[in-house]
Design a protein around this motif. Sequence first.
Motif, PDB file in Angstrom:
ATOM      1  N   GLN A 137      76.455  37.258  29.610  1.00 39.70           N
ATOM      2  CA  GLN A 137      75.701  36.001  29.728  1.00 39.70           C
ATOM      3  C   GLN A 137      76.562  34.989  28.910  1.00 39.70           C
ATOM      4  OE1 GLN A 137      71.632  36.469  28.506  1.00 39.70           O
ATOM      5  NE2 GLN A 137      71.466  34.393  27.323  1.00 39.70           N
ATOM      6  N   ILE A 138      76.554  33.737  29.603  1.00 34.04           N
ATOM      7  CA  ILE A 138      77.416  32.808  29.046  1.00 34.04           C
ATOM      8  C   ILE A 138      76.278  31.615  28.862  1.00 34.04           C
ATOM      9  CG2 ILE A 138      79.385  31.036  29.028  1.00 34.04           C
ATOM     10  CD1 ILE A 138      80.811  33.132  30.898  1.00 34.04           C
ATOM     11  N   GLY A 139      76.157  31.142  27.479  1.00 31.34           N
ATOM     12  CA  GLY A 139      75.269  29.881  27.470  1.00 31.34           C
ATOM     13  C   GLY A 139      76.106  28.531  27.508  1.00 31.34           C
ATOM     14  N   ILE A 140      75.498  27.647  28.614  1.00 32.24           N
ATOM     15  CA  ILE A 140      76.237  26.538  28.706  1.00 32.24           C
ATOM     16  C   ILE A 140      76.254  25.571  27.588  1.00 32.24           C
ATOM     17  CG2 ILE A 140      76.248  24.377  30.244  1.00 32.24           C
ATOM     18  CD1 ILE A 140      77.485  26.719  31.513  1.00 32.24           C
ATOM     19  N   GLY A 141      75.216  25.718  26.746  1.00 41.00           N
ATOM     20  CA  GLY A 141      75.240  25.001  25.438  1.00 41.00           C
ATOM     21  C   GLY A 141      76.520  25.294  24.444  1.00 41.00           C
ATOM     22  N   LEU A 142      76.821  26.578  24.638  1.00 41.77           N
ATOM     23  CA  LEU A 142      77.944  26.772  23.931  1.00 41.77           C
ATOM     24  C   LEU A 142      79.217  26.516  24.469  1.00 41.77           C
ATOM     25  CD1 LEU A 142      79.049  28.887  21.556  1.00 41.77           C
ATOM     26  CD2 LEU A 142      79.114  30.749  23.175  1.00 41.77           C
ATOM     27  N   ASN A 144      79.601  23.838  26.145  1.00 38.96           N
ATOM     28  CA  ASN A 144      79.517  22.385  25.896  1.00 38.96           C
ATOM     29  C   ASN A 144      80.124  21.789  24.566  1.00 38.96           C
ATOM     30  OD1 ASN A 144      78.662  19.648  27.275  1.00 38.96           O
ATOM     31  ND2 ASN A 144      77.129  19.798  25.990  1.00 38.96           N
ATOM     32  N   ALA A 145      79.932  22.872  23.778  1.00 38.35           N
ATOM     33  CA  ALA A 145      80.479  22.639  22.283  1.00 38.35           C
ATOM     34  C   ALA A 145      81.672  23.415  22.021  1.00 38.35           C
ATOM     35  CB  ALA A 145      79.366  22.945  21.242  1.00 38.35           C
ATOM     36  N   ILE A 365      84.093  23.195  29.367  1.00 40.54           N
ATOM     37  CA  ILE A 365      83.127  23.141  30.535  1.00 40.54           C
ATOM     38  C   ILE A 365      83.893  22.569  31.881  1.00 40.54           C
ATOM     39  CG2 ILE A 365      83.183  20.510  30.277  1.00 40.54           C
ATOM     40  CD1 ILE A 365      80.229  22.864  31.137  1.00 40.54           C
ATOM     41  N   LEU A 366      85.456  22.428  31.717  1.00 41.47           N
ATOM     42  CA  LEU A 366      86.375  22.335  32.591  1.00 41.47           C
ATOM     43  C   LEU A 366      86.832  23.318  33.588  1.00 41.47           C
ATOM     44  CD1 LEU A 366      88.764  19.572  31.388  1.00 41.47           C
ATOM     45  CD2 LEU A 366      86.553  19.312  32.886  1.00 41.47           C
TER      46      LEU A 366
END
Length: 671
Positions: A137-142, A144-145, A365-366
Amino acid sequence: MAKKAIFAIILFILTYLVLGLFATALTIGCIAGGIAIIFMIPSILGILLGLGIAGVGLFIFIFLFKFIFKSNKADRSHLVEIHKRDEPKLFRFIEEIVQEAGTDFPKKVYLSADVNACVFYDSSFWSMFLPVRKNLQIGIGLVNASTEEEIKGILAHEFGHFSQKSMKVGSYVYYVNQIIYNMLFDNDSYQKMIRGWSSISGLFSFFMMIGIKIIQGIQFILGKNYEFINIRYLALSREMEFHADEVAANIAGSLPLKESLLRSDFADHAFNAVLSFYNGKIEENVRSQNVYKEHRFVLQFLARENQFTLVNQLPQLTLSEINRYNKSKLNIKNQWASHPSVEDRVHALDKLNITKSCYSDKPAILLFSNPEKIERRLTNKLFSSVTYQEQPTELASDNFEREYTEVFNTNRFPKIYNGYYDSKNPLDFDIENVASYSDGSRYTLEKLFHADRIEQVYELIGLESDKQVLSDIAEKNIQLQSFDYDGKKYTAPEAKALIPKLELQLLNITSLIRENDIHIFSFFYYHAQRNNNGLKLTEKYKTFFAFEQEYMSKTELSGKLVEATRFISVETPFEQIEKNFKTLYKLESELKYELRKLLRTELLEKDIKPTTRERIETYLSNDLVYFRNEQYSNDNLQIFFEAFHDYNYLVPRLYFLVKQDLVKFQAEQLK
C-alpha cells in the motif's frame, strides 16, 4: 529478541493446549453428565437439567475454538488497486527494489490517500501454516512529499522486513494476538448466542452464569499471555525496524531515508491541514479539485512560516528543528512501542552513513504515468465518504491558496510576539496595581519576546508534562521499573521523591514568566495610554482572565454530558435508561443556557454559520424526548448530539478568540 518472542509464543501454545484439554474434558464430562441426568430423571426437569449442564461445557468449548472459523480480511474500501499495464514505470521501480532486497514482488499494489506506506495481508487460522503473499500500500500523500530516491528508501524498508527470518515470528505473534483478541473482545455473536440459550429457561441461565465465570477465568489467563508475548515481540519489532532501515540504506543510501523520516510528521500535518480546511467547507458543499496539489502548497507555505529550508520544493528538517519545543527531561523506554523513535532511527542511519552515487531528486509523483489523473482519482476516493447536502462544487487551486492563506492569517497571532502566545496564555496578575505604578517605557519588544523568553514557555510546558508523568509513575498508573530524568537513572519508587523538585522548578519558572507578562502589559499599556486606549486594554485583560475562569466550568459540563450519555451506546436495562435520562435532562438545562449565551456572543458571529445557528435554535426551541415506549428516539438524539458537538466546538473557539482579541489589540497600540 527473536528467541524471547519465540519462547513467549511456545508458552502461549502450551497454555492454550492446557486450556483446550481442560475445555475438551469439561465438555465431554458435561455432556456425559447431562445425558446421565436425563436418563436418571426422565422428566421435563431432568431434560432441562441435563441440557443446562451439557450447555456449559459446549459453550466453553465453542469459546476456545471459535477463532478457527474467523478470518481477518483487511479493509480495502479506501484503496485503489493499480496494475503494471497502467503504471509500467512505477512497477519497474518496485521490481528493482524487490530484486535488490532479495524478496518477492507483492501480490497486489494499492494506492491510498494518506501520508503512509505499508504492507498488509489477509489472515486466518491456516495462514500460520500456509504461506501468505503480502500486498503493498502506497500513500499518495507520502509520494507527494518525497523524491524518487526517498520513496525508494521507504519501499526498500518495507521489503527489507521480508529478508528477515524473524518476520515469520511476527506473523505468528500477529495471529496469536488475533486469537486472544477474538476471545477477549470479539464476542458479540457469541454473547448473543448465550443470551438466546439462557432465555429458554431459568435453569439454563443459572448454568450459563457458572460457564461465564469459567470463561472470565480463561480470559484473565489469556490477558496475561497477551502482555507477556507482546512486550517481547515489540522489543523484537523495534530491532527489526533498525534492521529494515539498514537494508533500505544499502539500497537507497542513508540520507534519503533520513530526510523522509524527518519530514514525515510535518508532511502528515500539512495534509491534515488541507483536510481540516475542507472539513470546514462541508456545510458550504465545497470539496477539493486536487487535494495533492493543495497539499504541496500547504507543505511549502508552512515550511516558510516555520523558517524551514526548502530544497526541490520540499522542506528539509533537522532533529533540532523537530525537537525545538520539546523541553522534557524525562526519558522512558516505551515497551509498548512497535517502532523506535525517529531520533533513534536517524542516529542509527547517521552511524551507517551509506552513500550512493546515483541520486534522483525528481518528485516521486513523476513515477506515475499520469500524475494529475492519479491525484484526481485519489481525491475523488477521499471525498466520496463525505456526505454533502447538495452536489458539491470543486474549489479551484488558486482559490484554495487564497482562502487557506486568509484562514491561516485569521487564526494566528501577530508576528511581533515571536510565537510567545502560541502555546501559552497571559498569566493572571493584579491589573489595576500594575497599571497604576508600572513604567512601560523602559521595555522593548526585542527583550520581552526574545528567544530566551520562548524557551522559558516551553520549559514550563515540559516541566508540567514531566510532573504529570512522574505522578502517574508514583501512583502506579504507569507500570515500569526504571526511567531516566535529566540524564540520571531512577527506579520507579523514586518518582515520588522527584516531584517536589519539579514543583519548585515550576514555581520559579512560572514566577519568571508571570513577571515577563507583567512587563508585557506595562509596555503595551504605556503605548495604549498614548493612544487613549489604556482603559480599553485593561478591560480586555480582565475579560480574558474572567473567561479563563469560566472555561473550566464549561469544559466540566462537557465532561458530565459525555458521562451522562455513555449508556446510550451500550446495552442497558429499560429501568436504568429512564433513570439515566432524568440525570441527562438536568444537565441539559445547563447546556441550553450556555448555548443561548454563545449564540449572543459578538466574537463568535462570523464562526456561527447560518446552518449551525439554525441547528442550535432547533434544539433550543424544543423539549425533546429521547426515550419512549421502550425505544430510543434516534431523530431527537441526533438533534441533541449535533447541538452538543456545536457546543464543544464553540467553547474552545471562543476561548481562542478572546485571547486573540486581546493580543491583537495590544499589537495595534504600536502602530
